[in-house]
Motif scaffolding. Structure first.
Motif, short mmCIF file in Angstrom:
data_model
loop_
_atom_site.label_atom_id
_atom_site.label_comp_id
_atom_site.label_asym_id
_atom_site.label_seq_id
_atom_site.Cartn_x
_atom_site.Cartn_y
_atom_site.Cartn_z
N SER A 282 1.17 -0.96 0.39
CA SER A 282 -0.26 0.16 0.03
C SER A 282 1.23 1.24 -0.23
O SER A 282 1.56 1.16 0.97
N GLY A 283 0.31 2.34 -0.72
CA GLY A 283 1.78 3.55 -0.57
C GLY A 283 2.10 3.00 -1.97
O GLY A 283 2.37 2.35 -2.58
N SER A 284 3.18 4.41 -1.92
CA SER A 284 3.92 4.31 -3.51
C SER A 284 5.37 4.54 -2.91
O SER A 284 5.78 5.12 -2.24
N PRO A 285 6.08 3.53 -2.79
CA PRO A 285 7.65 3.02 -2.27
C PRO A 285 8.27 3.58 -3.13
O PRO A 285 8.17 4.67 -4.40
N ARG A 286 9.55 4.55 -2.46
CA ARG A 286 10.49 5.30 -2.88
C ARG A 286 11.06 4.51 -3.57
O ARG A 286 11.43 2.53 -3.14
N ILE A 287 11.68 4.49 -4.51
CA ILE A 287 12.42 3.49 -5.32
C ILE A 287 13.76 3.97 -5.22
O ILE A 287 14.94 5.48 -5.59
N ALA A 288 15.33 2.82 -5.45
CA ALA A 288 16.81 3.35 -4.76
C ALA A 288 17.15 2.66 -6.13
O ALA A 288 16.53 1.60 -7.14
N ALA B 102 19.56 3.04 -19.27
CA ALA B 102 19.43 2.20 -17.64
C ALA B 102 18.36 2.97 -17.08
O ALA B 102 16.84 2.16 -16.64
N PHE B 103 18.64 4.80 -17.60
CA PHE B 103 17.15 5.57 -16.43
C PHE B 103 16.06 5.32 -16.89
O PHE B 103 14.64 5.23 -16.07
N ALA B 104 15.68 5.14 -18.41
CA ALA B 104 14.36 5.25 -19.03
C ALA B 104 14.28 3.90 -18.25
O ALA B 104 12.38 3.96 -18.47
N ALA B 105 14.36 2.95 -18.69
CA ALA B 105 14.31 1.06 -18.08
C ALA B 105 13.35 1.11 -16.86
O ALA B 105 12.52 0.60 -16.10
N MET C 129 14.59 14.06 -9.25
CA MET C 129 14.96 13.99 -7.37
C MET C 129 14.50 15.79 -7.40
O MET C 129 13.93 16.09 -6.50
N THR C 130 15.52 16.91 -8.45
CA THR C 130 15.16 18.13 -7.75
C THR C 130 14.12 18.62 -8.29
O THR C 130 12.76 19.31 -7.27
N ARG C 131 12.43 18.24 -9.18
CA ARG C 131 11.40 17.90 -9.36
C ARG C 131 10.51 17.17 -8.36
O ARG C 131 9.34 18.52 -8.33
N GLN C 132 11.06 16.77 -7.93
CA GLN C 132 10.37 16.06 -7.01
C GLN C 132 10.33 16.38 -5.06
O GLN C 132 9.14 16.32 -4.73
N GLY C 133 11.04 17.49 -5.47
CA GLY C 133 11.92 18.02 -3.84
C GLY C 133 12.03 16.92 -3.09
O GLY C 133 11.92 17.44 -1.96
N GLY D 95 9.73 3.23 -12.10
CA GLY D 95 9.05 5.23 -11.62
C GLY D 95 11.08 6.03 -11.26
O GLY D 95 12.01 5.13 -11.50
N SER D 96 10.41 6.87 -11.59
CA SER D 96 11.66 7.56 -11.04
C SER D 96 12.28 7.44 -9.84
O SER D 96 11.85 7.56 -8.77
N PRO D 97 13.84 6.73 -9.81
CA PRO D 97 14.67 6.94 -8.62
C PRO D 97 14.43 7.99 -7.64
O PRO D 97 14.60 9.83 -7.96
N THR D 98 14.49 8.36 -5.82
CA THR D 98 14.13 8.90 -4.88
C THR D 98 15.99 8.55 -4.44
O THR D 98 16.25 9.25 -3.73
N VAL D 99 16.82 7.89 -4.96
CA VAL D 99 17.65 7.71 -3.89
C VAL D 99 18.51 7.27 -5.16
O VAL D 99 18.61 6.07 -6.23
#
Length: 265
Positions: A13-19, A83-86, A139-143, A92-96
């Motif tokens: 449940s929820g949206s996990p951060r992506i590392a 790699a980032f596109a995949a 990361m900068t877009r997401q703050g 989703g976009s990595p936050t870590v």
């Protein structure tokens, strides 16, 4: 070319951060990937070949986590972009981001080739630059973002490692500079500098020095204040803190995970 393999359980449940962890097929990188999965992150496990990441991914999934195996050369601008596109398409976009990928090409200066120098600089510094530059966009877009760079106590100087020591010292300046640039966007940048950690790379070092592996482990353990060799999980624990939301007021720091003061090693 970049390849991806996704093995996952349903999202919690929820949206996990992506590392995203580089050099994560084995050793310290694999341990970091597993720890971040335990912390609740979906993890992109990146190494030169996606197939090499399968074991790490399967272990994460077996524990109920979400993981993606990605193959890329971190020194290639095109492969990093792929790699980032995949990763963004699947997770989703990595936050870590953990810049762990590294190689050694040890030799005394008079024997060291230009290729030995360039390869080590390429993986450690160019790789960290390309990965961090790609990661900071989202990361900068997401703050919010956490970048953790792996340095080493060898950055303080180590015989036979002029290339590796210089690259790992460069990671310190790189880390502090990114912390200054990205902090106002909610992105922290820190470094972890392991000492003697028991991995396959330490076995290679023993072979280079012509020392029996077990003897070398005993010698290194005796030099640490805590009286033991470091394990990959020790490094992963430090990365876990820097990757957490609770570390938001810590940036531009280098943490030595060396079993004692780094200078005594």
């Amino acid at each position: 070319m970049t390849e991806g393999e996704r093995l996952s359980t349903p999202h919690p449940s929820g949206s996990p951060r992506i590392a995203l962890v580089t050099g994560a097929a084995r050793g310290i990188g694999a341990s970091i990937a597993l720890r971040l999965a335990q912390d609740g992150h979906a993890v992109a496990v990146l190494d030169l070949k996606a197939a090499e990441c399968t074991e790490t991914v399967r272990t994460i999934v077996a524990g109920g986590g979400i993981a993606l195996a990605v193959g890329a050369d971190v020194t290639s601008e095109d492969e990093v972009a792929q790699a980032f596109a995949a990763i963004e398409a699947e997770l989703g976009s990595p936050t870590v981001l953990v810049n762990n990928a590294g190689i050694i090409r040890d030799n005394l200066l008079f024997r060291m080739t230009v290729d030995d120098w360039d390869q080590v600089m390429g993986v450690h510094l160019r790789g960290a630059f390309l990965m961090s530059r790609a990661a900071q966009h989202s990361m900068t877009r997401q703050g919010f973002g956490r970048i953790v760079n792996l340095s080493s106590t060898s950055s303080l100087g180590n015989r036979g490692q002029a290339n590796y020591a210089a690259a790992k010292a460069g990671i310190l300046g790189f880390t502090r500079t990114l912390a200054l640039e990205l902090g106002r966007f909610g992105v922290t940048v820190n470094g972890v500098a392991p000492g003697y950690i028991q991995t396959e790379m330490t076995r290679v070092t023993a072979e280079r020095l012509g020392v029996p592996y077990e003897d070398m482990l005993q010698q290194w353990a005796a030099r640490a204040s805590v009286g033991r060799m470091g394990q990959p999980a020790d490094v992963a624990n430090a990365v876990s803190f820097f990757a957490s939301e609770e570390s938001g007021f810590v940036s531009g720091q280098m943490l030595y995970v060396a079993g004692g003061p780094a200078l005594e090693l």
